[in-house]
Design an enzyme around this catalytic site. Structure first.
Site, PDB file in Angstrom:
ATOM      1  N   SER A 164       0.851  -1.191   0.000  1.00  0.00           N
ATOM      2  CA  SER A 164       0.000   0.000   0.000  1.00  0.00           C
ATOM      3  C   SER A 164       0.892   1.249   0.000  1.00  0.00           C
ATOM      4  CB  SER A 164      -0.961  -0.041   1.191  1.00  0.00           C
ATOM      5  OG  SER A 164      -1.966   0.937   1.068  1.00  0.00           O
TER       6      SER A 164
ATOM      7  N   ASP B  65      -8.817  -4.528  -6.501  1.00  0.00           N
ATOM      8  CA  ASP B  65      -8.484  -3.658  -5.370  1.00  0.00           C
ATOM      9  C   ASP B  65      -9.468  -2.481  -5.319  1.00  0.00           C
ATOM     10  OD1 ASP B  65      -7.269  -1.906  -3.512  1.00  0.00           O
ATOM     11  OD2 ASP B  65      -5.276  -2.651  -4.014  1.00  0.00           O
TER      12      ASP B  65
ATOM     13  N   HIS C  37      -7.482  -5.205  -1.859  1.00  0.00           N
ATOM     14  CA  HIS C  37      -6.241  -4.579  -1.400  1.00  0.00           C
ATOM     15  C   HIS C  37      -5.400  -5.509  -0.533  1.00  0.00           C
ATOM     16  CE1 HIS C  37      -3.660  -1.157  -0.915  1.00  0.00           C
ATOM     17  NE2 HIS C  37      -3.829  -1.080   0.393  1.00  0.00           N
TER      18      HIS C  37
END
Length: 331
Positions: A190, A265, A297
């Site tokens: 991330s 995602d 994600h």
């Protein structure tokens, strides 16, 4: 009045869910060497009434995976700034030899990596494979270091963080001669995936191998409530978005890079990954990519997915940044 400590004087991280009448709490304690333990306590005397989860056995099983406890240090990060860091060593560590180092990075305002709490078991998997592993918290991360520490990143997200991360790493290398500066990798997820891109693109002489998972290559494509908080409105701050987006520095890539993303995602949309891939292709850059169809994600849905993700992260480092010790050159 003199501040009175209410929590136990035990180094680590304590957290509480307190009852409406403030007489009881679910208490969680963890440190770098102690996995999370959960109990019910009476307040304000903090008397433990019931232990609900005790993971002490996990700590014993994890001990052989690394060479002793983590070393917490403070290192210079440029312009008089000192940042927190930790360093973990492989089993059978020999300070007379040189080792490859992998940096675990996040660097964003949403979280810090150097708090004294139990880390991901994958960190210990890396030390078990023969690597040194380190992590640093640059300015902007939610460390309790004051207003200026947090506010300084406004309008300058990727540029400042990567500068401080690289400087902190080089300081650690100088004070720890068993780190091989020619064998340094970096990985993150991330925001950490974004920072991995920044470090690989902006500091190719410092980092030679990177694994970027679920990154935000172009800051214009992330959600408004987060990105506009730190960069302002895109139409008002085009330069800030341009300078803070790793994709605009992709021409600097010289090392080995693996990018990973889930096509489903719903947090960091796949569109950004596609833009990054196209950018790297247009620049004639060699890189590796791994796409997980329909995964979100966390890239965790579906049988075998999580194992595949971490097996490939470790495998990529083993292929491009061989672990283990090498003899230090004679002085």
């Amino acid at each position: 009045a003199v501040p009175e400590r209410l929590t136990p004087n035990v180094p680590g991280t304590h957290s509480y869910t307190i009852s409406p009448n403030a007489e009881w709490a679910f208490h969680t304690f963890t440190s770098f060497e102690v996995p999370p333990a959960f109990d019910v306590v009476h307040l304000p005397d903090h008397k433990v009434m019931r232990k609900t989860v005790d993971n002490a056995a996990v700590a014993e099983r994890a001990k052989p995976l690394s060479g002793g406890p983590a070393e917490f240090v403070k290192v210079a990060a440029g312009n008089g700034l000192v940042v927190d860091a930790w360093l973990m060593k492989p089993p059978d560590f020999d300070p007379a030899k040189k080792y490859a180092l992998i940096v675990y990075v996040y660097s964003e305002p949403a979280g810090q990596t150097t708090a004294d709490r139990w880390p991901s078991m994958f960190i210990r998997a890396l030390t078990s494979a023969g690597y040194l592993v380190a992590s640093f918290d640059n300015q902007g991360t939610p460390a309790p270091r004051g207003r200026e520490w947090r506010k300084i990143v406004y309008g300058n997200v990727g540029q400042l963080s990567s500068q401080q991360q690289a400087a902190a790493l080089q300081s650690l290398e100088k004070t720890h001669p068993y780190i091989d500066p020619k064998r340094v990798g970096v990985w993150g997820w991330s925001g950490g995936g974004t920072e991995t891109l920044d470090l690989m693109f902006r500091y190719p002489d410092v980092y030679s191998v990177g694994v970027s998972v679920a990154s935000v290559p172009d800051q214009r494509l992330y959600d408004t409530i987060y990105q506009e908080r730190y960069l302002g409105l895109p139409q008002d701050s085009p330069k800030a978005y341009e300078q803070s987006s790793a994709i605009n520095f992709a021409s600097g890539l010289r090392g080995d890079l693996l990018v990973m993303h889930g096509s489903g995602d719903d947090n960091v949309h796949f569109q950004g990954f596609e833009l990054l891939v196209n950018k790297l292709l247009s620049l004639g850059k060699q890189f590796d990519m791994r796409v997980y169809p329909g995964r979100t994600h966390s890239i965790s849905e579906g049988k075998g997915t999580t194992q595949d993700v971490y097996t490939n992260i470790l495998g990529y480092f083993e292929d491009h940044l061989p672990p283990g010790a090498s003899n230090a050159p004679a002085h």
